[in-house]
Design an enzyme around this catalytic site. Structure first.
Site, PDB file in Angstrom:
ATOM      1  N   VAL A 183     -29.797 -22.992  45.443  1.00 33.96           N
ATOM      2  CA  VAL A 183     -28.392 -23.237  45.787  1.00 33.96           C
ATOM      3  C   VAL A 183     -27.656 -23.710  44.535  1.00 33.96           C
ATOM      4  CG1 VAL A 183     -26.799 -24.508  47.277  1.00 33.96           C
ATOM      5  CG2 VAL A 183     -29.074 -23.867  48.132  1.00 33.96           C
ATOM      6  N   LYS A 184     -26.618 -22.931  44.174  1.00 33.45           N
ATOM      7  CA  LYS A 184     -25.876 -23.236  42.951  1.00 33.45           C
ATOM      8  C   LYS A 184     -24.618 -24.020  43.328  1.00 33.45           C
ATOM      9  CE  LYS A 184     -24.668 -20.602  38.784  1.00 33.45           C
ATOM     10  NZ  LYS A 184     -24.236 -19.272  38.330  1.00 33.45           N
ATOM     11  N   LEU A 185     -24.484 -25.191  42.721  1.00 33.50           N
ATOM     12  CA  LEU A 185     -23.362 -26.088  43.073  1.00 33.50           C
ATOM     13  C   LEU A 185     -22.628 -26.508  41.811  1.00 33.50           C
ATOM     14  CD1 LEU A 185     -25.900 -27.774  45.256  1.00 33.50           C
ATOM     15  CD2 LEU A 185     -23.650 -27.346  46.263  1.00 33.50           C
TER      16      LEU A 185
END
Ligand code: E4P
Length: 224
Positions: free
Chosen positions: A86-88
């Site tokens: 998950v890229k945040l």
């Protein structure tokens, strides 16, 4: 150093995978838009398609900016495939969400990092990867590679496990410099990866080896 490809193009991902040196993929909303992938269902399916090509981590970026929505979206993305990371973004809510996912054992990539202080925060929150954008720093007359060096020193000082994922790589020298410093990963356009193969002396050397082999074979035939 791991090689990731920075694209949402399935054709390019397949090409890089066929080279036998690909370790993962990073995408972002701009790269998805460039491939014309829009709408939640198509975006989700596209991530699964990417995961089915590459046996390695695939960064899927959340669009939400509020904490609760980031967590919901990240959970949906993580449920797609075990290789989804998950890229945040590097924001207060993004870092808080990284901590949430880290506590749950879900892999994260903290994106849009432009300073050592931001990288320190990402590591403290437990990010799996931190993405300093070196090309975009170079674009504004700031040494992007130097930032990788700074982060390497800081992470090594304290034994942080967060992997330094050099992003916004523009050319093969960026890859070499990142490898010299000890970046854990470089995510690159296909053009920068394939440029590493080429050297004029390799081409000239191979041509001569083959010509000599052919000449020797012809001489052997003529002598019979
Ligand atoms: C990182 O994950 C980003 O997708 C990317 O490297 C940004 O690169 P750019 O500066 O070439 O857009």
């Amino acid at each position: 150093m791991k090689f990731f490809i920075d694209t949402a193009s399935l054709a390019q991902i397949k090409e890089a995978q066929d080279l036998g040196i690909l370790d993962g993929v990073t995408t972002n909303p701009s790269l998805m838009a460039k491939e014309g992938i829009t709408g939640t269902d198509r975006v989700m399916k596209h991530y699964v398609d990417i995961c089915n090509i590459v046996d390695g981590d695939v960064s899927a970026e959340v669009i939400a900016t509020e904490y609760d929505a980031m967590v919901r979206e990240g959970e949906d993305l993580a449920a797609l495939h075990p290789n989804i990371t998950v890229k945040l973004p590097m924001t207060r809510n993004g870092v808080k969400a990284i901590k949430y996912f880290a506590d749950k054992g879900i892999k994260t990539n903290c994106t849009l990092v432009f300073s050592a202080g931001q990288a320190l925060l990402a590591a403290k929150a437990g990010a799996t990867y931190v993405s300093p954008f070196i090309g975009r720093l170079d674009d504004v007359s700031t040494d992007g590679v130097q930032l990788i060096e700074q982060i390497r020193t800081i992470y090594d000082n304290y034994g942080y496990n967060t992997q330094i994922l050099a992003a916004s790589v523009r050319h093969p020298m960026h890859i070499i410099q990142c490898a010299e410093i000890g970046a854990d990963v470089a995510t690159c356009p296909l053009s920068a990866i394939v440029a590493l193969f080429d050297h004029p002396l390799t081409a000239i050397g191979l041509e001569k080896f083959l010509a000599d082999h052919k000449k020797a074979a012809q001489q052997q035939v003529a002598s019979k």
